[in-house]
Design a protein around this motif. Structure first.
Motif, short mmCIF file in Angstrom:
data_model
loop_
_atom_site.label_atom_id
_atom_site.label_comp_id
_atom_site.label_asym_id
_atom_site.label_seq_id
_atom_site.Cartn_x
_atom_site.Cartn_y
_atom_site.Cartn_z
N GLY A 1 0.56 -0.91 0.10
CA GLY A 1 -0.43 -0.18 -0.17
C GLY A 1 0.77 0.77 -0.63
O GLY A 1 0.54 2.57 -0.59
N LEU A 2 1.90 0.85 0.91
CA LEU A 2 3.20 2.64 0.45
C LEU A 2 3.27 2.54 -0.29
O LEU A 2 3.77 3.74 -0.86
N SER A 3 3.87 1.79 -0.85
CA SER A 3 4.90 1.82 -2.62
C SER A 3 3.75 2.67 -3.19
O SER A 3 3.49 2.84 -4.23
N PHE A 4 2.28 1.85 -3.30
CA PHE A 4 1.41 2.30 -4.13
C PHE A 4 0.66 3.94 -4.29
O PHE A 4 0.61 4.78 -5.08
N ILE A 5 0.35 3.80 -2.34
CA ILE A 5 1.04 5.65 -2.23
C ILE A 5 2.00 5.97 -3.36
O ILE A 5 1.42 7.64 -3.70
N GLY A 6 3.04 5.64 -2.91
CA GLY A 6 3.79 6.83 -3.86
C GLY A 6 3.99 6.35 -4.84
O GLY A 6 4.36 7.88 -5.50
N VAL A 7 3.51 6.15 -5.90
CA VAL A 7 2.79 6.20 -7.52
C VAL A 7 2.23 7.15 -7.26
O VAL A 7 2.19 8.01 -8.39
N ALA A 8 0.87 6.99 -6.50
CA ALA A 8 -0.13 7.94 -6.64
C ALA A 8 0.38 9.23 -6.62
O ALA A 8 0.11 9.85 -7.42
N LEU A 9 1.22 9.82 -5.66
CA LEU A 9 1.78 10.79 -5.20
C LEU A 9 2.71 11.19 -6.29
O LEU A 9 2.70 12.56 -6.40
N VAL A 10 3.61 10.44 -6.76
CA VAL A 10 4.76 10.90 -7.80
C VAL A 10 3.99 11.40 -8.93
O VAL A 10 4.12 12.04 -10.16
N GLN A 11 3.31 10.13 -9.75
CA GLN A 11 2.31 10.68 -10.82
C GLN A 11 1.54 11.87 -10.66
O GLN A 11 1.77 13.05 -11.65
N SER A 12 0.64 12.11 -10.01
CA SER A 12 -0.27 13.31 -9.25
C SER A 12 0.57 14.88 -9.74
O SER A 12 0.75 16.11 -10.44
N LEU A 13 1.97 14.51 -8.99
CA LEU A 13 2.66 15.46 -8.39
C LEU A 13 3.80 15.72 -9.90
O LEU A 13 3.96 16.65 -10.35
N SER A 14 3.99 15.11 -10.82
CA SER A 14 4.55 14.80 -12.27
C SER A 14 3.75 16.10 -13.30
O SER A 14 3.92 16.21 -13.61
N GLY A 15 3.06 15.51 -13.29
CA GLY A 15 1.45 15.69 -13.86
C GLY A 15 1.34 17.38 -13.30
O GLY A 15 1.32 18.37 -14.12
#
Length: 401
Positions: free
Chosen positions: A338-352
């Protein structure tokens, strides 16, 4: 072992959904009128729902085992992709993505839990890497094959194929996946919830958490989202050409995961292998940040190197497994996933938002993606530094304060 084949199929479905946005992103953006931040948020919705669903998925895995949990959850993905295919608004697409993420939530954790209960600790990283490598056929289908299908049929009809496959895999899990031996089958629910909280109190895990938040997120920010737009906007490549480059990265990820598992099995120093793989992944990120418009061949080889060394997630899970007692494996792995996928969500949102901010500042397309690669490189470098202070191995003690 037939069970491993079924788990490979389930994992291949999950991998496909994680990366499908990258290939169809330009067409999806045009069809649903999404800007860069909206596209990043749409892709991250899968990972947000996946992460949130780790709590019920982890409880279900410890209570009911992988067969029922994985087999039943996958039907959420079937419903989700059906909604996504028929979306006539961005809201419906977001809801579909969320359901797909929920459905895939227990797949990888359930696979690891099944492996952990049926194979020795010495074989854990190797068997897990084998499942990932074989299951990567789903990731491969989400590259050139999906691009060609989308080009021929349109992205909506193309996604009906994986929807049908998902339904068949869900039935296979329920019918043929053997029941494992869940450690919490007779524990009350409140006790299991307290157990998940106690996992967060294992201090040996704390230095590893930044790597869970960043390592896979960096890889998926490129493979799962921005590789397609980057190749289209900077080099003006069509869907087929984009798909071929992304296919090469996916093949490298499959080979690299198996390679890292073999190296870990031979050297028996999981932390060191994970640390080196992370450092090597930094190199192509730095080169892309320095020369984002060097050429598609340059980007191809940078993506391949990242694929070969960047997917060290099985190593991180194997490393953390030594810090958890057997009764906590399901909840512990679910929490870390879950932490790993929270990281993916945060990074993808931030990258946009980073790309939109760079565009607003007047930077051209290469300049916008330079800022993206700089952000990803700095994030991975910081996480790797913190991870270097972690213990090499725990004793598998029960989580305690």
């Amino acid at each position: 072992m037939p069970a491993l084949l079924i788990l490979c199929l389930a994992y291949s479905v999950s991998l496909f959904y994680r990366g499908m946005i990258a290939v169809i992103a330009p067409e999806l953006s045009a069809d649903l009128s999404l800007d860069d931040s909206g596209l990043g948020l749409l892709s991250s919705t899968f990972f947000i729902s996946f992460a949130v669903a780790q709590i019920p998925a982890g409880l279900a895995l410890d209570r009911y085992g992988a067969r029922l949990t994985v087999g039943l959850f996958l039907w959420f993905s079937v419903l989700g992709i059906a909604l996504f295919c028929s979306a006539d608004s961005d809201l419906q697409a977001f809801v579909g993505q969320a359901l797909v993420g929920v459905g895939c939530a227990p797949v990888f954790t359930g696979s690891m839990l099944f492996i952990g209960r049926h194979f020795s600790p010495e074989k854990f990283a190797y068997i897990t890497a084998m499942v990932i490598a074989v299951g990567s056929v789903g990731d491969l289908f989400g590259t050139t094959p999906l691009a060609l299908l989308a080009q021929e049929w349109g992205w909506r009809y193309a996604l009906l194929v994986p929807m049908t496959v998902t339904a068949l895999v869900a039935c296979s899990c329920l019918l043929w996946l053997p029941a494992d031996r869940p450690g919490g089958a007779h524990q009350p629910l409140n006790f299991m919830l307290r157990g998940m909280v106690r996992v967060t109190q294992v201090r040996q895990l704390w230095p590893v958490i930044p790597m869970f938040l960043v390592s896979y997120a960096v890889l998926m920010a490129i493979r799962g989202l921005w590789s397609g737009p980057y190749l289209a906007e900077v080099f003006f490549l069509g869907a087929g050409e984009r798909g071929q480059i992304i296919l090469s990265m996916s093949l490298a990820m499959a080979v690299g995961t198996f390679m890292l598992g073999l190296v870990d099995r031979r050297l028996k120093c999981t932390k060191r292998v994970a640390l080196v793989s992370s450092l090597v992944t930094l190199i192509p990120l730095i080169f892309l940040a320095l020369r984002p418009a060097q050429g598609p061949d340059f980007s191809l080889w940078a993506f391949v190197v990242m694929g070969l060394f960047g997917f060290n997630y099985p190593l991180l899970i194997s490393h953390c497994r030594s810090f958890l007692a057997p009764a906590y494996l399901g909840r512990g792995m679910a929490l870390l996933t879950g932490l790993s996928f929270i990281g993916v969500a945060l990074v993808q949102s931030l990258s946009g938002w980073v790309i939109e901010a760079a565009a607003g500042a007047g930077l051209d397309s290469p300049g916008q993606y330079r800022m993206l690669f700089v952000m990803l490189a700095l994030s991975l470098a910081l996480a790797t530094l913190v991870y270097s202070f972690s213990l090499a191995r725990g004793r598998g003690d029960e989580p305690s304060t």
